[in-house]
Design a protein around this motif. Sequence first.
Motif, PDB file in Angstrom:
ATOM      1  N   PRO A 101       0.740  -1.307   0.187  1.00 18.10           N
ATOM      2  CA  PRO A 101      -0.071   0.091   0.216  1.00 18.10           C
ATOM      3  C   PRO A 101       0.773   1.202   0.180  1.00 18.10           C
ATOM      4  O   PRO A 101       0.269   2.440  -0.270  1.00 18.10           O
ATOM      5  N   ARG A 102       2.122   0.995   0.359  1.00 20.07           N
ATOM      6  CA  ARG A 102       2.913   2.288   0.373  1.00 20.07           C
ATOM      7  C   ARG A 102       3.263   2.679  -1.122  1.00 20.07           C
ATOM      8  O   ARG A 102       3.658   3.918  -1.291  1.00 20.07           O
ATOM      9  N   LYS A 535     -10.259   0.824   1.201  1.00 24.01           N
ATOM     10  CA  LYS A 535      -9.411   1.017   2.321  1.00 24.01           C
ATOM     11  C   LYS A 535      -9.067   0.224   3.508  1.00 24.01           C
ATOM     12  O   LYS A 535      -8.215  -0.239   4.010  1.00 24.01           O
ATOM     13  N   ARG A 536     -10.416  -0.293   3.942  1.00 22.90           N
ATOM     14  CA  ARG A 536     -10.635  -1.442   5.061  1.00 22.90           C
ATOM     15  C   ARG A 536      -9.875  -2.661   4.499  1.00 22.90           C
ATOM     16  O   ARG A 536      -9.242  -3.346   5.259  1.00 22.90           O
ATOM     17  N   GLU A 538      -7.502  -2.782   2.391  1.00 20.52           N
ATOM     18  CA  GLU A 538      -5.823  -2.566   2.538  1.00 20.52           C
ATOM     19  C   GLU A 538      -5.419  -2.668   3.988  1.00 20.52           C
ATOM     20  O   GLU A 538      -4.231  -3.334   4.368  1.00 20.52           O
ATOM     21  N   SER A 539      -6.153  -2.187   5.142  1.00 19.80           N
ATOM     22  CA  SER A 539      -5.777  -2.187   6.240  1.00 19.80           C
ATOM     23  C   SER A 539      -5.749  -3.319   7.004  1.00 19.80           C
ATOM     24  O   SER A 539      -4.878  -3.671   7.864  1.00 19.80           O
ATOM     25  N   ILE A 540      -6.695  -4.270   6.709  1.00 25.07           N
ATOM     26  CA  ILE A 540      -6.875  -5.590   7.294  1.00 25.07           C
ATOM     27  C   ILE A 540      -5.680  -6.365   6.747  1.00 25.07           C
ATOM     28  O   ILE A 540      -5.152  -7.098   7.762  1.00 25.07           O
ATOM     29  N   THR A 543      -1.460  -3.904   5.352  1.00 28.72           N
ATOM     30  CA  THR A 543      -0.748  -2.998   6.183  1.00 28.72           C
ATOM     31  C   THR A 543       0.292  -3.301   6.916  1.00 28.72           C
ATOM     32  O   THR A 543       1.401  -2.656   7.079  1.00 28.72           O
ATOM     33  N   ARG A 544      -0.033  -4.356   7.795  1.00 28.79           N
ATOM     34  CA  ARG A 544       0.892  -4.633   8.959  1.00 28.79           C
ATOM     35  C   ARG A 544       2.331  -5.348   8.252  1.00 28.79           C
ATOM     36  O   ARG A 544       3.296  -4.953   8.811  1.00 28.79           O
TER      37      ARG A 544
END
Length: 704
Positions: A101-102, A535-536, A538-540, A543-544
């Motif tokens: 995602p970066r 977005k959710r 990507e974050s789930i 992202t980590r």
Amino acid sequence: TDAPASSVVKPHPPEMENKSADADACGAPAVPAASPPKEVPVPAAYLESTSHHLPSLDEYNALYARSVADPAAFWSDIAREFHWHKPWPADTPPIAWNYDPRAGPVFTHFWKGGQTNICYNALDVHVAAGGGDTVAFFFEPNDPDDGRARTVTYAALLADVCRTAHALRAAGVGRGDAVVTYMPMGVELPTVMLAAARIGAVHSVVFGGFSPVALAGRLAAANAAVMVTCDGVRRGSKWIDLKAVADEAVAIAAREHNHTVRSQIVVASGSRPAGGEDVLMTPGRDVWWDDALQGHPSTCDVVWVDAEDPLFCLFTSGSTGAPKGIVHTVGGYMVGAATTFKYSFNYMPGDVFFCTADCGWITGHTYVTYGPLLNRATQVVFEGIPTHPDAGRLWGIVAKYGVTAVYTAPTALRSLKRAGDEFVTSHNTSSLKILGTVGEPINPEAWDWYYSIVGNRRATVVDSYWQTETGGHVVAPLPVAGLVLKPGAAQLPHFGVVPALLDDDGKVVEGEGSGHLVISAPWPSALRTLMGDHKRMESIYFTRFPGYYATGDGARRDADGHLWLTGRTDDVLNVSAHLLGTAEIESAIVAVPGIAESAVVGVPHEVTGEAIYAFVVLMPGTKGGDALRAEITASLRVRIGPIARVETIQWVGARGLPKTRSGKILRRLLRKIAVGGGRDGDLGDVSTLADPDVLTDLLDGYGK
Ligand code: ATP
Ligand code: MG
């Protein structure tokens, strides 16, 4: 590293069963729990019983190596075996993705720009090739003798799908529109899914056991103006009025989500109790299925869609939190579903496949509707439950249809094992070649029972690890000569899947070791987005550990490079700085005779950081107490080590553990009960709970 018992600060009320230290003091019981089931090679009897898509482990290794070395070539060769209305462009790469995602939005594309239709590939292609008379479905109703059993050929299914497609169009469904189904398992459910796919619509199947509130939320989230439902269903001996739930959900959707459902098409189940109330049909909105299909032709044009157009949105079971609307697209999902079905179950013409899952779950999507039909397979579609009229129901179906591959969940196996072997041995299960399992790590005792009692040591076990998000199998012991099966391990990555283990800092764990299971390159049936919330997603998932798809599950790699799933990473317990997977601990507890099922959670502990709190479900006739506790302690000591010591045991009665409607244990609820918080109300979202009464029992049992 084991904390001395005397220094343990007990976080629980003193009257609780909090005696692990006492059990230790007594020492291990005289007869330790049986040692874990042994590894066995894929049985020779299986290998001789069939021909093989993939004869040996060496061939798996070669094909796997090719699939990861050149995924575009590997998958495109397979994709070319399907019908494409327009091939994907030759001047752009067939696969493109970004998992970091970066570097920009996360995406996965397979064959973008190519046009196809999954319904056409699942039905028309086979009928055109002379397969019209092949049986697609043997429908087996809830009650074995109610006269509703029927056989549906590929030609008949195609005709029904076409009529249904016309009916959906007449209700106003167009390309890209969502259709929600709220129906029991039966032939009509895959029929609606295929009809939607045929006209380029997006289906969203809601399991016919969800509450009005849960259904309303999903209707609104999927933005569905049309719902296909049913007057009701008999599940076991219970009649469930689905139409009443559907109506209430439509009202809630209007009131609370400002969402209008324009039209309901209602299937008549044919099993409604006589003398009951009439089905309430709202004029102008509700129409009976037979009337909706009436007069429409049995052929229907196909809407050719882009490979990356959405095929369906499926809400996950919600074991870990609010349900997520997972979106899959047409081309990649089609190739992934077909390929995993072909290799995992080694399907051959003449075989009879039987997946016990409902189409309300991803397993029913990929391994009832799409995988089998894309392979022109014959399968059993079962409306009922494994324990009605008795615990031999599945094995009776196996005998009746000569089922060659059965695919079910560890939770079902554990409950059937608990009922007794005679429910299996009274049926002829010798046609079975493949024993599939999915849903959770399978504990070795259940594995052994499946292999020995159900499969007579002649069938091979396929413990398939995957997720709604992965669309198809990602790790599984394929049925190939030369593979040694390890009870409780999913073992081998599927084609194109590049698994990796990461530590908490995101560093790759090489060789033997444990970590977060991630996947470092896309496979065709990978999820594309979450409905309405990229977005959710990507974050789930991204992202980590940027650059990887994070499964959220933990795994261990053994000396042979095989993978063992150890449970969800949020469920890992940290006892005295040792990370323990819930799956391993539960397997060791269930290994003790007299114990039917167990779930463990961590509770805060001043000395050890976290302590193990075990919910233990007893077999009928078994009593919880010090003797059994000592056996549990001994089993944990033998199988894991002294660090795995249960601090607190809560014996659970016949109602059992809180489960989602797909049979998964809701550990987040158990965690709240274990820390005592469940008492004062806030248990969070309980809408996915199958039987709310279970909670009352558990809260009552707390502290006793
Ligand atoms: P939610 O994501 O909403 O909490 P869920 O994860 O239960 O729900 P599914 O997608 O149906 O929904 O289940 C996938 C999960 O089930 C996996 O992530 C894994 O934890 C577990 N699982 C499935 N099959 C296996 C298997 N063979 N071995 C171990 N775990 C499995
Ligand atoms: Mg999940």
